[in-house]
Design a protein around this motif. Structure first.
Motif: not given
Ligand code: CS2
Length: 490
Positions: A184, A222-223, A289, A293-294, A374, A378
């Protein structure tokens, strides 16, 4: 209910391989739960859809536990799909082995250098890149990089293995393998190509030129949500399949994989037959993503953890925290150009549904790990984009303030937080050295995370300091509730 201890153990006797020997091989660095619940299933499905057979050889760069659990069951394992309406299971048959790098790095180099190895995939997590997250350059003083530069025959890091294996291939007149990062990180392929170049330049500038000219480092997004395994997974696996499995993985139904179609000699499995998107430009998908998402995951992790929520689903079940994530998405949406044929509001609705899935026990503590690695991709990219347009950042600021509280190591009940982060000790020292008044400023001056621009931005500092003070005074949940009530903050 079957008893795990009396169920027969998975083995190739009970589940013979449906295929003959494979001609080509993927070596996967960092064979954890995610790779086994995502890449391996795409590989197996692509083969079942009529593609050629590809063997996957896993490598653990740190611990032997995956190999120790998988070897006695011939590297077979159960993938449990946990949906809101029930669970299903399949037995995965495409992993041929797992090498444990610290036990025998030469074996790993041999596998990587073997001509049959056409692709090296990676899920080594952000910190596995040994880079400076703010600048994206290789951290040449990272102890493992220092080690690998001194002892290239026995590397410890992914970058060290890749460079040495490519050197051996060049020497033997073998084409390079494609290096496919599945972590990620923004522009993960380009980032890794840069780190490999940084490493090679130190010891072998002509190798670096060969890699730049002949190598391939496609980017990918990837997701799939794959929480860390829990003991109940083995019980569930036995219940669903009748077989005892010491290494099952649990995952949500959703999966996505967007891959830049740039492979050495075009060699790759036909992943597009089973839903992967092969494209020229991964960047918009990746930005969407990482930021939506993250970014929201990290927000729920820090704010949720401080508010006493154990899992993402538990945090989403709290209307106050769910509304906060909605507001955060509204704030971040403006910074994300929609990828082709994608409606970002639909995308965030889909994310909310996935986050609410009560069958997925994804711990806030797990996601809170490694925040220093991260935050930049993010949250801080969205922050910079909004600040550049003169826009306020209330929810982003509250999230970053919650991270500041989290890395302080004491929760709202006064209990210690087990902060896991490669920079944890340094961050803690910054806070202790600065005292409560100066804690935020001290943290935000960590250049590896925040670069040099943000600590000079008064509006940014003030927003985080304000949110931090409220979190300290009122606690996370009340602070969020007030944020939601006072529209002027937005
Ligand atoms: C999560 C990711 O652990 C983390 O930081 O944000 O592992 C998340 O579940 C995946 O990127 C989903 O694809």
């Amino acid at each position: 209910m079957p008893d795990v201890s009396t169920s027969p153990r998975l083995s190739r006797k009970t589940h013979p391989s449906p295929r003959g020997p494979a001609d080509r091989r993927i070596v996967h660095l960092g064979i954890g739960a995610f790779a086994r619940a995502h890449l391996a299933l795409y590989a197996e499905d692509a083969e079942a859809a009529g593609g050629e057979a590809w063997d996957i050889l896993g490598v653990s760069l740190q611990r032997p536990d995956q190999r120790d659990r998988l070897a006695p069951q011939d590297y077979l394992y159960t993938a449990i799909e946990r949906g809101p309406r029930g669970n299903t299971a399949r037995i995965v048959n495409c992993l041929s082995g797992v090498l444990v790098a610290p036990e025998n790095p030469s074996n790993v180099l041999d596998a990587l250098a073997a001509p049959a190895t056409a692709i090296v995939t990676l899920t080594v997590t952000e910190k596995g890149y040994c880079h400076d997250p703010a600048s994206g350059r290789l951290n040449l003083s990272h102890p493992d990089i220092v080690h690998d530069l001194a002892k290239p025959d026995a590397p410890r890091t992914a970058v060290g293995f890749i460079v040495e294996a490519l050197r051996r291939r060049r020497l033997a007149g073998v084409r390079p393998f494609t290096v496919l990062s599945c972590d990620n990180l923004p522009a993960n392929g380009r980032l890794l190509a840069g780190l490999v170049a940084n490493f090679a330049e130190v010891g072998a500038p002509d190798l670096s030129a060969w890699i730049a000219a002949d190598g391939a480092f496609p980017c990918s997004m990837v997701d799939r949500i794959v929480p860390a395994a829990v003991p109940e997974d083995a019980v569930e696996a036995a219940m669903l399949t009748g077989f005892a499995d010491a290494a099952p993985v649990s995952h949500e139904p959703f999966r996505q994989w967007v891959i830049e179609d740039h492979f050495i000699d075009g060699l790759r499995p036909r992943w597009e037959r089973v839903g992967a998107m092969l494209t020229e430009n991964v960047e918009p998908f990746e930005l969407m993503k990482l930021r939506l998402l993250n970014g929201a995951h990290s927000a729920l992790a820090y704010v949720g953890y401080l508010a006493g929520r154990q899992t993402i689903a538990e945090a989403m079940a709290d209307p106050v925290l769910a509304a906060f994530v909605d507001r955060l998405w509204a704030e971040v949406l403006l910074t994300v150009p929609p990828p082709p044929e994608t409606d970002l509001v639909d995308y965030t609705r889909g994310l909310a549904e996935r986050f609410r899935n009560p069958a997925i026990q994804h711990r806030t503590w797990q996601i809170a790990m490694d925040g220093s690695q991260k935050l930049p991709q993010r949250l801080l990219g969205s922050v910079r984009d909004r600040l550049a347009r003169g826009l306020p950042i209330p929810c982003l600021a509250l999230t970053i303030a919650a991270w500041c509280r989290y890395v302080g190591g004491i929760d709202e009940t006064g209990a210690a937080i087990d902060v896991r982060d490669p920079l944890a000790a340094g961050l803690r020292a910054r806070i202790e050295g600065a005292g409560s008044e100066g804690a935020v400023r001290a943290l935000l001056s960590e250049k590896a995370i925040f670069g040099t621009d943000l600590e000079r931005h008064d509006g940014f500092i003030r927003a985080i300091e304000g949110a931090y003070a409220r979190l300290a005074r009122d606690g996370a949940r009340v602070t969020v509730e007030r944020y939601l009530l006072h529209k002027k903050d937005a």
